[in-house]
Enzyme design. Sequence first.
Site, PDB file in Angstrom:
ATOM      1  N   CYS A  53     -31.067 -12.400 -13.139  1.00 12.48           N
ATOM      2  CA  CYS A  53     -31.857 -11.548 -14.025  1.00 12.48           C
ATOM      3  C   CYS A  53     -30.927 -10.851 -15.021  1.00 12.48           C
ATOM      4  O   CYS A  53     -29.785 -10.534 -14.703  1.00 12.48           O
ATOM      5  CB  CYS A  53     -32.638 -10.517 -13.210  1.00 12.48           C
ATOM      6  SG  CYS A  53     -34.220 -11.136 -12.559  1.00 12.48           S
ATOM      7  N   ASN A 106     -20.592 -21.739 -13.400  1.00 15.37           N
ATOM      8  CA  ASN A 106     -20.903 -21.373 -12.018  1.00 15.37           C
ATOM      9  C   ASN A 106     -19.735 -20.609 -11.398  1.00 15.37           C
ATOM     10  O   ASN A 106     -18.588 -21.046 -11.462  1.00 15.37           O
ATOM     11  CB  ASN A 106     -21.189 -22.650 -11.217  1.00 15.37           C
ATOM     12  CG  ASN A 106     -21.875 -22.356  -9.902  1.00 15.37           C
ATOM     13  OD1 ASN A 106     -21.508 -21.415  -9.203  1.00 15.37           O
ATOM     14  ND2 ASN A 106     -22.875 -23.150  -9.578  1.00 15.37           N
ATOM     15  N   HIS A 137     -34.123 -21.592 -13.010  1.00 15.12           N
ATOM     16  CA  HIS A 137     -32.804 -21.994 -13.522  1.00 15.12           C
ATOM     17  C   HIS A 137     -32.482 -23.411 -13.093  1.00 15.12           C
ATOM     18  O   HIS A 137     -33.084 -23.951 -12.156  1.00 15.12           O
ATOM     19  CB  HIS A 137     -31.718 -21.047 -13.005  1.00 15.12           C
ATOM     20  CG  HIS A 137     -31.405 -21.210 -11.538  1.00 15.12           C
ATOM     21  ND1 HIS A 137     -32.246 -20.770 -10.532  1.00 15.12           N
ATOM     22  CD2 HIS A 137     -30.354 -21.785 -10.910  1.00 15.12           C
ATOM     23  CE1 HIS A 137     -31.712 -21.054  -9.356  1.00 15.12           C
ATOM     24  NE2 HIS A 137     -30.571 -21.679  -9.539  1.00 15.12           N
ATOM     25  N   HIS A 163     -36.036 -37.951 -13.683  1.00  9.23           N
ATOM     26  CA  HIS A 163     -36.593 -38.196 -12.355  1.00  9.23           C
ATOM     27  C   HIS A 163     -37.075 -36.879 -11.771  1.00  9.23           C
ATOM     28  O   HIS A 163     -36.381 -35.864 -11.885  1.00  9.23           O
ATOM     29  CB  HIS A 163     -35.526 -38.722 -11.384  1.00  9.23           C
ATOM     30  CG  HIS A 163     -34.893 -40.017 -11.769  1.00  9.23           C
ATOM     31  ND1 HIS A 163     -35.476 -41.228 -11.510  1.00  9.23           N
ATOM     32  CD2 HIS A 163     -33.712 -40.288 -12.374  1.00  9.23           C
ATOM     33  CE1 HIS A 163     -34.671 -42.198 -11.934  1.00  9.23           C
ATOM     34  NE2 HIS A 163     -33.591 -41.655 -12.465  1.00  9.23           N
ATOM     35  N   HIS A 183     -35.387 -17.432  -9.221  1.00  7.50           N
ATOM     36  CA  HIS A 183     -35.295 -17.272 -10.686  1.00  7.50           C
ATOM     37  C   HIS A 183     -35.244 -18.662 -11.335  1.00  7.50           C
ATOM     38  O   HIS A 183     -34.472 -19.508 -10.905  1.00  7.50           O
ATOM     39  CB  HIS A 183     -34.039 -16.469 -11.044  1.00  7.50           C
ATOM     40  CG  HIS A 183     -34.069 -15.964 -12.450  1.00  7.50           C
ATOM     41  ND1 HIS A 183     -34.228 -14.625 -12.753  1.00  7.50           N
ATOM     42  CD2 HIS A 183     -33.998 -16.617 -13.632  1.00  7.50           C
ATOM     43  CE1 HIS A 183     -34.228 -14.489 -14.074  1.00  7.50           C
ATOM     44  NE2 HIS A 183     -34.099 -15.680 -14.626  1.00  7.50           N
ATOM     45  N   ASN A 204     -32.947 -27.781  -9.029  1.00 11.69           N
ATOM     46  CA  ASN A 204     -33.461 -27.756  -7.662  1.00 11.69           C
ATOM     47  C   ASN A 204     -34.456 -26.624  -7.599  1.00 11.69           C
ATOM     48  O   ASN A 204     -34.071 -25.480  -7.848  1.00 11.69           O
ATOM     49  CB  ASN A 204     -32.354 -27.453  -6.649  1.00 11.69           C
ATOM     50  CG  ASN A 204     -31.484 -28.653  -6.391  1.00 11.69           C
ATOM     51  OD1 ASN A 204     -31.925 -29.796  -6.530  1.00 11.69           O
ATOM     52  ND2 ASN A 204     -30.249 -28.398  -6.026  1.00 11.69           N
ATOM     53  N   CYS A 221     -31.434  -9.798  -8.099  1.00  8.82           N
ATOM     54  CA  CYS A 221     -31.238 -11.198  -8.515  1.00  8.82           C
ATOM     55  C   CYS A 221     -30.063 -11.293  -9.478  1.00  8.82           C
ATOM     56  O   CYS A 221     -30.075 -10.662 -10.529  1.00  8.82           O
ATOM     57  CB  CYS A 221     -32.508 -11.731  -9.174  1.00  8.82           C
ATOM     58  SG  CYS A 221     -32.257 -13.312  -9.994  1.00  8.82           S
ATOM     59  N   GLY A 251     -33.300 -26.455  -1.182  1.00 10.73           N
ATOM     60  CA  GLY A 251     -31.996 -25.812  -1.108  1.00 10.73           C
ATOM     61  C   GLY A 251     -31.718 -24.833  -2.232  1.00 10.73           C
ATOM     62  O   GLY A 251     -30.600 -24.337  -2.352  1.00 10.73           O
ATOM     63  N   LYS A 273     -41.694 -34.872   3.617  1.00 10.57           N
ATOM     64  CA  LYS A 273     -41.129 -36.159   4.015  1.00 10.57           C
ATOM     65  C   LYS A 273     -39.673 -35.956   4.389  1.00 10.57           C
ATOM     66  O   LYS A 273     -38.950 -35.233   3.717  1.00 10.57           O
ATOM     67  CB  LYS A 273     -41.222 -37.149   2.866  1.00 10.57           C
ATOM     68  CG  LYS A 273     -40.561 -38.489   3.157  1.00 10.57           C
ATOM     69  CD  LYS A 273     -40.662 -39.423   1.959  1.00 10.57           C
ATOM     70  CE  LYS A 273     -39.889 -40.719   2.204  1.00 10.57           C
ATOM     71  NZ  LYS A 273     -40.425 -41.510   3.318  1.00 10.57           N
TER      72      LYS A 273
HETATM   73 ZN   LIG Z   1     -32.100 -42.440 -13.490  1.00 11.40          ZN
HETATM   74 ZN   LIG Z   2     -34.042 -13.121 -11.442  1.00 13.60          ZN
END
Ligand SMILES: [Zn+2]
Ligand SMILES: [Zn+2]
Length: 337
Positions: free
Chosen positions: A50, A72, A163, A294, A161, A150, A47, A156, A307
């Site tokens: 990690c 990123n 995050h 949200h 891990h 996510n 990973c 997706g 859904k």
């Molecule tokens: Zn909002």
């Molecule tokens: Zn990890």
Amino acid sequence: MFAASHRRLNRLTGEWVLVSPHRTTRPWQGQVEEITTAQQPAYDPACYLCPGNERAGGARTAQYGSTYVFDNDFAALTPDVVPEEDDRKGLLVAQSERGICRVVCFSPRHDLTLGQMSVEAIRTVVDTWVDQYVELGGLDWVRHVQVFENRGAMMGASNPHPHGQIWANERMPNEPAKELAQQRARAETGGCLLCDYLDVELDAGGRIVTSNDHFTALVPFWAVWPFETLVLPRAHAGALPELDTDQRDGVADILRRLTRRYDRLFGVTFPYSMGLHQPPTDGDAHPEWHLHAHFYPPLLRSATVRKFMVGYELLGQPQRDITPETAAQRLRELPED
Ligand SMILES: [Zn+2]
Ligand SMILES: [Zn+2]
Ligand SMILES: [Zn+2]
């Protein structure tokens, strides 16, 4: 609420959602998702999130002990874009867009989720979000900072891990831009949209999922996703940095309460996209903006039935069968400890 089909207005975006309460008994013959029940190890040498592991591209993740933030390695947006604009007859319109994309590891433990972390550990994540909003929002060209997570392969997420991500943009993205317009319009009539909305929901009661001293989680009246929720501070606040120590503990506590309920609903680590909506960082005061989070989970009626937003929803408008009131009741009936 109506027993027959009707539409509801999303006051935050100004868009409508169709509700078809009579359709919930329709038999399901569609796609069934695989359940991933594999127990994760506390440390996974493969990973890249990690502690101490190498990432694609050669960078190495630090030996971190609580949260860990890095740019990123494959960022969708970069800060060093040359400004450009194109407009052909008002039809082909494009603008260069600068941005910064960061990854936030919530914990060095590979096998945890937000709901499995202690309130103290989640509070460290909240403090990291505060610092990142202040730092990125403080850049003179950044006008919006989006904190999000996510969770789950269904949404997706490429790595189990725990995050999240933070994207800082040169310009307001679509969703917060709609919410800004709606909150502004309400402020012009003298009220805060979400303060007033929370009052109505607390009075009605039926869509409330859980609360603590500082926050309430509810299934919004206009929810599109079956078990969508909205998390609101009970006292007006705009951005996370405005919250005092107790309120920041309150954020950690409500996130834990809510995600634990989600995980119990279908007996799986509940997939979702979650995000915080904070005021634009464009240098203006935004008294109309009410902080909120949200949660958009895709699951509909079990761990394997999701859904889809297809057909009429892509071409017309979103539609749901199970009512927000039923969804809230189901979440409310679950234990959170
Ligand atoms: Zn909002
Ligand atoms: Zn990890
Ligand atoms: Zn407010």
